[in-house]
Design an enzyme around this catalytic site. Sequence first.
Site, PDB file in Angstrom:
ATOM      1  N   GLU A   1       5.103  -5.918   7.351  1.00  0.00           N
ATOM      2  CA  GLU A   1       4.445  -4.846   8.109  1.00  0.00           C
ATOM      3  C   GLU A   1       5.075  -4.549   9.467  1.00  0.00           C
ATOM      4  OE1 GLU A   1       1.744  -5.954   4.899  1.00  0.00           O
ATOM      5  OE2 GLU A   1       2.924  -7.130   6.329  1.00  0.00           O
TER       6      GLU A   1
ATOM      7  N   GLY B   1       0.135  -5.248   0.356  1.00  0.00           N
ATOM      8  CA  GLY B   1      -1.031  -5.126  -0.502  1.00  0.00           C
ATOM      9  C   GLY B   1      -0.877  -5.829  -1.835  1.00  0.00           C
TER      10      GLY B   1
ATOM     11  N   ASP C   1      -1.772  -7.659   6.997  1.00  0.00           N
ATOM     12  CA  ASP C   1      -3.198  -7.458   6.715  1.00  0.00           C
ATOM     13  C   ASP C   1      -3.515  -8.015   5.332  1.00  0.00           C
ATOM     14  OD1 ASP C   1      -1.827  -5.443   5.308  1.00  0.00           O
ATOM     15  OD2 ASP C   1      -3.423  -3.971   5.568  1.00  0.00           O
TER      16      ASP C   1
ATOM     17  N   GLY D   1       0.815  -1.202   0.000  1.00  0.00           N
ATOM     18  CA  GLY D   1       0.000   0.000   0.000  1.00  0.00           C
ATOM     19  C   GLY D   1       0.849   1.252   0.000  1.00  0.00           C
TER      20      GLY D   1
END
Length: 358
Positions: free
Chosen positions: A139, A116, A147, A68
Amino acid sequence: MPAHEEKVLVRVEGRLGRLTLNRPRAINALDHAMVTALRTALTAWEHDDSVAAVLIDGAGERGLCAGGDIRAISASARARDGAAAAFWRDEYLLNAYIARYPKPYVAFMDGVVMGGGVGVSAHGSVRVVTERSAVGMPETTIGFVPDVGGTYLLSRAPGEAGTHLALTGASVGAGDALALGLADHYVPADRLADLAAALAGAAGAVDVAAAVDRFAGEAPAPVLAGADWIDACYSAATAEEVVERLRGHGDPAAATAAAAVLAKSPTSVKVALEALRRARGLPDLAAVLEQEYRVSCAALDSADLVEGIRARVIDKDRSPKWVPDTLAGVSDGDVARHFLPAPDGPLGLAGPAVSGAP
């Protein structure tokens, strides 16, 4: 907007809907507009009988997607404007949609596939890695927690290999991506263009499978599969004990892993470990994404997220000041708050009890 400036290139070639993430200078990092563009195209093609399959890849030579747009996440966390949560909501809904997409969804996981990037590829039905693939969920390096369904995938990897990847933020090559269930097929990078051309003539799942088989090669051997220290160390009850076992095991790779874990946000490490273990008990991807949304929203209230992004991508000093700065300093309450309901409610994928199918 000229095609070269569009962040997602959307076109149909033969019977193949093609999606190309088009921010090569940022290794195709995802922003909210890109998530929306992907969802819009996929929805249209789902109901278009002339499109038999979908292919997603990345522009440039560096990879499919580095994750992301974390600069935007940092700005939103500092402004407390809700934009980050809105982005995650739509991104996780997209991840769930990809997982249940009714047509073959082919992902070229070539080069860097992080965060992502895993979310828009590893939930697809046909996942292709190459000799250049580097797949991971990094992350904890930025004070965040895996995530985009990453805790679903890692919690279901054999043994404790997924725990190792989640806590250290390490990436794996093609052999381990296949062994850990993050990918399905190995195709040398120089055959991808020919495979894409063959997919354009595919009339359905059988033709897609045949095309992939035609261009597939022998994958490199996995590295983590024979590492007995991974299960022995990461099965410990607490993060502190995991590190203690890694340090005491004797394998140099275990010692390196211990140092990697200790360099991450202590809060992120403990929350990631708890998230993975809870994910193992949840029934499906939808339920795990609901959990991840709660965890991600809670992370916006942590100083570590902004600090980790600062140290990694803004100032690039690689010297984050975590608060607290030790695993022992992270209380059970600090961890538990990450699993409380999100301020704006659930995603709506799994119902109020976070169970059931999407």
